[in-house]
Scaffold this motif. Structure first.
Motif, PDB file in Angstrom:
ATOM      1  N   HIS A 200       1.861  -1.424 -21.649  1.00  0.00           N
ATOM      2  CA  HIS A 200       2.972  -1.757 -21.529  1.00  0.00           C
ATOM      3  C   HIS A 200       3.388  -2.760 -20.926  1.00  0.00           C
ATOM      4  O   HIS A 200       4.214  -3.860 -21.328  1.00  0.00           O
ATOM      5  N   ILE A 201       2.536  -2.924 -19.507  1.00  0.00           N
ATOM      6  CA  ILE A 201       2.718  -4.413 -18.931  1.00  0.00           C
ATOM      7  C   ILE A 201       2.262  -5.562 -19.657  1.00  0.00           C
ATOM      8  O   ILE A 201       3.000  -6.526 -19.713  1.00  0.00           O
ATOM      9  N   ARG A 202       1.051  -5.370 -20.457  1.00  0.00           N
ATOM     10  CA  ARG A 202       0.918  -6.586 -21.382  1.00  0.00           C
ATOM     11  C   ARG A 202       1.808  -7.142 -22.102  1.00  0.00           C
ATOM     12  O   ARG A 202       2.231  -8.122 -22.453  1.00  0.00           O
ATOM     13  N   ASN A 203       2.473  -6.169 -22.930  1.00  0.00           N
ATOM     14  CA  ASN A 203       3.466  -6.350 -23.835  1.00  0.00           C
ATOM     15  C   ASN A 203       4.768  -7.003 -23.439  1.00  0.00           C
ATOM     16  O   ASN A 203       5.342  -7.875 -23.999  1.00  0.00           O
ATOM     17  N   LEU A 204       5.015  -6.424 -22.162  1.00  0.00           N
ATOM     18  CA  LEU A 204       6.164  -7.099 -21.400  1.00  0.00           C
ATOM     19  C   LEU A 204       5.842  -8.430 -21.135  1.00  0.00           C
ATOM     20  O   LEU A 204       6.665  -9.425 -21.302  1.00  0.00           O
ATOM     21  N   ARG A 205       4.784  -8.731 -20.704  1.00  0.00           N
ATOM     22  CA  ARG A 205       4.312 -10.043 -20.322  1.00  0.00           C
ATOM     23  C   ARG A 205       4.693 -11.048 -21.326  1.00  0.00           C
ATOM     24  O   ARG A 205       4.950 -12.083 -21.377  1.00  0.00           O
ATOM     25  N   ASN A 206       4.086 -10.466 -22.739  1.00  0.00           N
ATOM     26  CA  ASN A 206       4.024 -11.350 -23.874  1.00  0.00           C
ATOM     27  C   ASN A 206       5.516 -11.761 -24.124  1.00  0.00           C
ATOM     28  O   ASN A 206       5.831 -12.803 -24.414  1.00  0.00           O
ATOM     29  N   LYS A 213       4.911 -14.836 -15.216  1.00  0.00           N
ATOM     30  CA  LYS A 213       4.000 -14.964 -13.977  1.00  0.00           C
ATOM     31  C   LYS A 213       4.536 -14.115 -12.994  1.00  0.00           C
ATOM     32  O   LYS A 213       4.070 -14.163 -11.644  1.00  0.00           O
ATOM     33  N   TYR A 214       5.845 -13.870 -13.062  1.00  0.00           N
ATOM     34  CA  TYR A 214       6.435 -12.994 -11.873  1.00  0.00           C
ATOM     35  C   TYR A 214       6.265 -11.647 -11.606  1.00  0.00           C
ATOM     36  O   TYR A 214       6.377 -11.019 -10.816  1.00  0.00           O
ATOM     37  N   ILE A 215       5.545 -11.203 -12.728  1.00  0.00           N
ATOM     38  CA  ILE A 215       4.937  -9.811 -12.739  1.00  0.00           C
ATOM     39  C   ILE A 215       3.398  -9.799 -12.358  1.00  0.00           C
ATOM     40  O   ILE A 215       2.542 -10.292 -13.091  1.00  0.00           O
ATOM     41  N   TYR A 223       1.352  -3.119  -9.524  1.00  0.00           N
ATOM     42  CA  TYR A 223       1.917  -4.403 -10.033  1.00  0.00           C
ATOM     43  C   TYR A 223       2.878  -4.687  -9.150  1.00  0.00           C
ATOM     44  O   TYR A 223       3.656  -3.747  -8.409  1.00  0.00           O
ATOM     45  N   LYS A 224       3.548  -5.911  -8.790  1.00  0.00           N
ATOM     46  CA  LYS A 224       4.705  -6.337  -8.327  1.00  0.00           C
ATOM     47  C   LYS A 224       5.221  -7.415  -8.770  1.00  0.00           C
ATOM     48  O   LYS A 224       4.830  -8.237  -9.440  1.00  0.00           O
ATOM     49  N   PHE A 225       6.733  -7.363  -8.709  1.00  0.00           N
ATOM     50  CA  PHE A 225       7.393  -8.442  -9.223  1.00  0.00           C
ATOM     51  C   PHE A 225       7.860  -9.357  -8.121  1.00  0.00           C
ATOM     52  O   PHE A 225       8.537  -8.889  -7.012  1.00  0.00           O
ATOM     53  N   GLU A 226       7.590 -10.413  -8.358  1.00  0.00           N
ATOM     54  CA  GLU A 226       7.612 -11.518  -7.154  1.00  0.00           C
ATOM     55  C   GLU A 226       8.922 -12.526  -7.722  1.00  0.00           C
ATOM     56  O   GLU A 226       8.931 -12.872  -9.120  1.00  0.00           O
ATOM     57  N   GLY A 227       9.456 -13.379  -6.960  1.00  0.00           N
ATOM     58  CA  GLY A 227      10.552 -14.376  -7.220  1.00  0.00           C
ATOM     59  C   GLY A 227      11.889 -14.262  -6.179  1.00  0.00           C
ATOM     60  O   GLY A 227      11.959 -13.331  -5.364  1.00  0.00           O
ATOM     61  N   ASP A 228      12.522 -15.189  -6.218  1.00  0.00           N
ATOM     62  CA  ASP A 228      13.766 -15.468  -5.507  1.00  0.00           C
ATOM     63  C   ASP A 228      14.950 -14.986  -6.246  1.00  0.00           C
ATOM     64  O   ASP A 228      15.291 -15.458  -7.319  1.00  0.00           O
ATOM     65  N   VAL A 229      15.867 -14.323  -5.787  1.00  0.00           N
ATOM     66  CA  VAL A 229      17.217 -14.133  -6.264  1.00  0.00           C
ATOM     67  C   VAL A 229      17.981 -15.304  -6.494  1.00  0.00           C
ATOM     68  O   VAL A 229      17.966 -16.204  -5.550  1.00  0.00           O
TER      69      VAL A 229
END
Length: 229
Positions: A200-206, A213-215, A223-229
């Motif tokens: 599911h993560i692979r499909n989501l990234r696609n 890149k944020y996952i 897994y971790k979600f990175e990014g600035d609000v």
């Protein structure tokens, strides 16, 4: 309001057993014994969840799932008598939310269906902070409509992909293990392994394109979600 379940199964006995379980829980049930009949019912009736066997006459479950996903993100649970990792991965790639191998326990299948429906109901409400939107680094989520856009362009996510993305985004910067994701999305009764999450993560990234890149993958953890609000 009662939820409508479409059961697509060519074995009459199995279909009737499942039908009885869902009727006993006050669901409305539509039945189809082949793929073409399933698509006709899906187009004619309001369906909230599909239980879809893979091996069907007229049109197989893969094709039915693919066609449903062209117009709808309704939760889909696929059933199969084959124990094959490639089958499971293909089902997820086509947009299935869950996958159950025969023989299965009808009460467990019912519980998994309830969880998918309940998760969809909860997410349709405003999040606990009373905001109905979430936006991080160009990924925008509108919870009431379940619309997700990337740099202003709508992307079509399955029910499970939406759940995973929003769970990661709400926990930005926190490492979520695969076990945590399985418990949150599928529940304690889930019978499967880490490859389900990975698929599911692979499909989501696609679907996220450059925003994938944020996952980030945290080796041997999750897994971790990175990014600035």
């Amino acid at each position: 309001m009662s939820k409508n379940i479409l059961i697509v199964e060519d074995e009459d006995i199995l279909r009737e057993i499942l039908k009885d379980y869902f009727l006993n829980e006050q669901y409305k049930v539509f039945e189809a014994s082949d793929g073409k009949e399933a698509l006709s019912l899906f187009e004619e009736e309001e369906v909230h969840l599909v239980i879809l066997d893979i091996m069907l006459p007229e049109l197989d479950g893969w094709s039915v799932c693919r066609r449903i996903r062209k117009t709808s993100q309704v939760p889909i649970i696929m059933l199969t008598a084959r124990v094959d990792e490639d089958d499971t991965l293909l089902g997820f790639e086509l947009g299935a939310d869950d996958y159950v191998t025969k023989p299965y326990s009808p009460p467990i299948l019912l519980a998994r269906a309830k969880r998918l429906l309940e998760n969809r109901k909860l997410v349709s409400k405003s999040p606990s902070n009373d905001n109905d939107t979430l936006s991080i680094n160009g990924i925008y989520v509108h919870f009431p409509s379940r619309i997700v856009t990337v740099d202003g362009i709508d992307i079509n996510l399955t029910h499970t992909e939406f759940e995973i993305l929003t769970y990661l985004m709400k926990n930005q910067g926190i490492v979520l293990t695969r076990e945590q994701l399985i418990t949150k999305i599928w529940g304690y009764e889930f019978v499967g392994d880490d490859r389900t999450v990975n698929s599911h993560i692979r499909n989501l990234r696609n679907k996220l394109g450059d925003k994938a890149k944020y996952i980030t993958t945290v080796v041997r953890m999750g897994y971790k979600f990175e990014g600035d609000v």
